[in-house]
Design an enzyme around this catalytic site. Structure first.
Site, short mmCIF file in Angstrom:
data_model
loop_
_atom_site.label_atom_id
_atom_site.label_comp_id
_atom_site.label_asym_id
_atom_site.label_seq_id
_atom_site.Cartn_x
_atom_site.Cartn_y
_atom_site.Cartn_z
N CYS A 274 -5.96 -0.06 6.95
CA CYS A 274 -5.79 0.51 5.61
C CYS A 274 -6.98 1.43 5.27
CB CYS A 274 -5.69 -0.61 4.58
SG CYS A 274 -5.36 0.01 2.91
N ASP B 73 0.44 3.77 1.73
CA ASP B 73 0.41 4.36 3.07
C ASP B 73 1.82 4.68 3.58
OD1 ASP B 73 0.24 4.54 6.02
OD2 ASP B 73 -1.85 3.97 5.70
N HIS C 72 -2.07 -4.04 4.92
CA HIS C 72 -1.89 -3.66 6.33
C HIS C 72 -3.24 -3.40 6.98
CE1 HIS C 72 -2.55 0.81 5.94
NE2 HIS C 72 -2.36 0.50 4.68
N ARG D 210 2.99 4.87 6.38
CA ARG D 210 3.42 4.13 7.58
C ARG D 210 3.91 2.73 7.26
NH1 ARG D 210 -2.27 4.97 10.37
NH2 ARG D 210 -2.79 4.39 8.22
N CYS E 42 0.84 -1.20 0.00
CA CYS E 42 0.00 0.00 0.00
C CYS E 42 0.89 1.26 0.00
CB CYS E 42 -0.89 0.00 1.24
SG CYS E 42 -2.04 1.40 1.29
CO CO Z 1 -3.39 1.19 3.05
#
Ligand code: CO
Length: 216
Positions: A101, A44, A98, A46, A42
């Site tokens: 998400c 993302d 994750h 993080r 992803c």
């Molecule tokens: Co995500």
């Protein structure tokens, strides 16, 4: 004027640090890359792929998009898979989702988020496939976690069904597709148990892992 001097300064420090450990670090990497793994994760912020698995530049070929989707007609991800498998001859494809998400969360709501809702239809489709089982989970957090796992399992299946992967297996190339989920709250990766190395393993492994995700 707003500048990004701090980031460039960070880069200077990072490059110096790498050279302190190994003076030839960049010379070696500039010559060629030979990663053993393709990471599909992803976007993302993080979930920084290399950091999570302790790999250095040159060791992980990476594709990231919102909610780690492997669409059948997404030329971007398909090109990445083709280059990784056919040119770099990577041995492992890792689809890593994750928990928490945002893409998965948004897909399960009926809000209007603009263009991104089209992208997330991929996940809405998965939800509809397992609607009965998912709706039976009364705890919202738990339902979201199961949905994150199902999304990974479906995307692993999508990777395995690409012409690139099927042809690689047909020609005897060693290639395993894995499904993982990363936990934001403790930094650990959960292995969902998909390790598919040939077409015969796909359906049984798919059924088994879907069942495991749903029943917890
Ligand atoms: Co995500």
């Amino acid at each position: 004027m707003s500048t990004l001097e701090h980031l460039l300064k960070n880069n200077e420090g990072w490059a110096q640090h790498q050279c302190a450990d190994d003076p030839d670090f960049f010379t070696k990497i500039a010559r060629r890359q030979s990663p053993d793994y393709l990471w599909i994760g992803c976007s993302d912020s993080r979930v920084p792929a290399e950091d999570l698995v302790g790999l250095l530049p040159g060791e992980l070929f990476v594709h990231r998009n919102i909610a780690n989707i492997v669409g059948h007609t997404d030329l971007n991800v398909l090109s990445v898979i083709q280059f990784a498998v056919e040119v770099l001859k990577i041995q492992h494809v890792i689809v890593c989702g994750h928990y928490g998400c945002g893409g998965v969360k948004v897909a399960l709501k009926d809000d209007d988020n603009g263009l991104i809702d089209n992208w997330l239809l991929n996940i809405k489709d998965i939800y509809q496939r397992y609607e009965q089982e998912l709706d039976a989970i009364k705890d919202d957090d738990k339902r979201h976690e199961v949905m994150c796992e199902l999304n990974v399992i479906e995307q692993v299946r999508n990777v395995c069904r690409t012409t690139v992967v099927r042809n690689a297996w047909k020609s005897g190339q060693s290639l395993t597709v894995h499904g993982w989920v990363y936990k934001l709250n403790d930094g650990r990766i959960k292995n969902l148990g998909t390790e598919i190395s040939n077409p015969d393993e796909l359906d049984p492994c798919y059924r088994l892992t879907v069942n495991k995700a749903i029943t917890g």
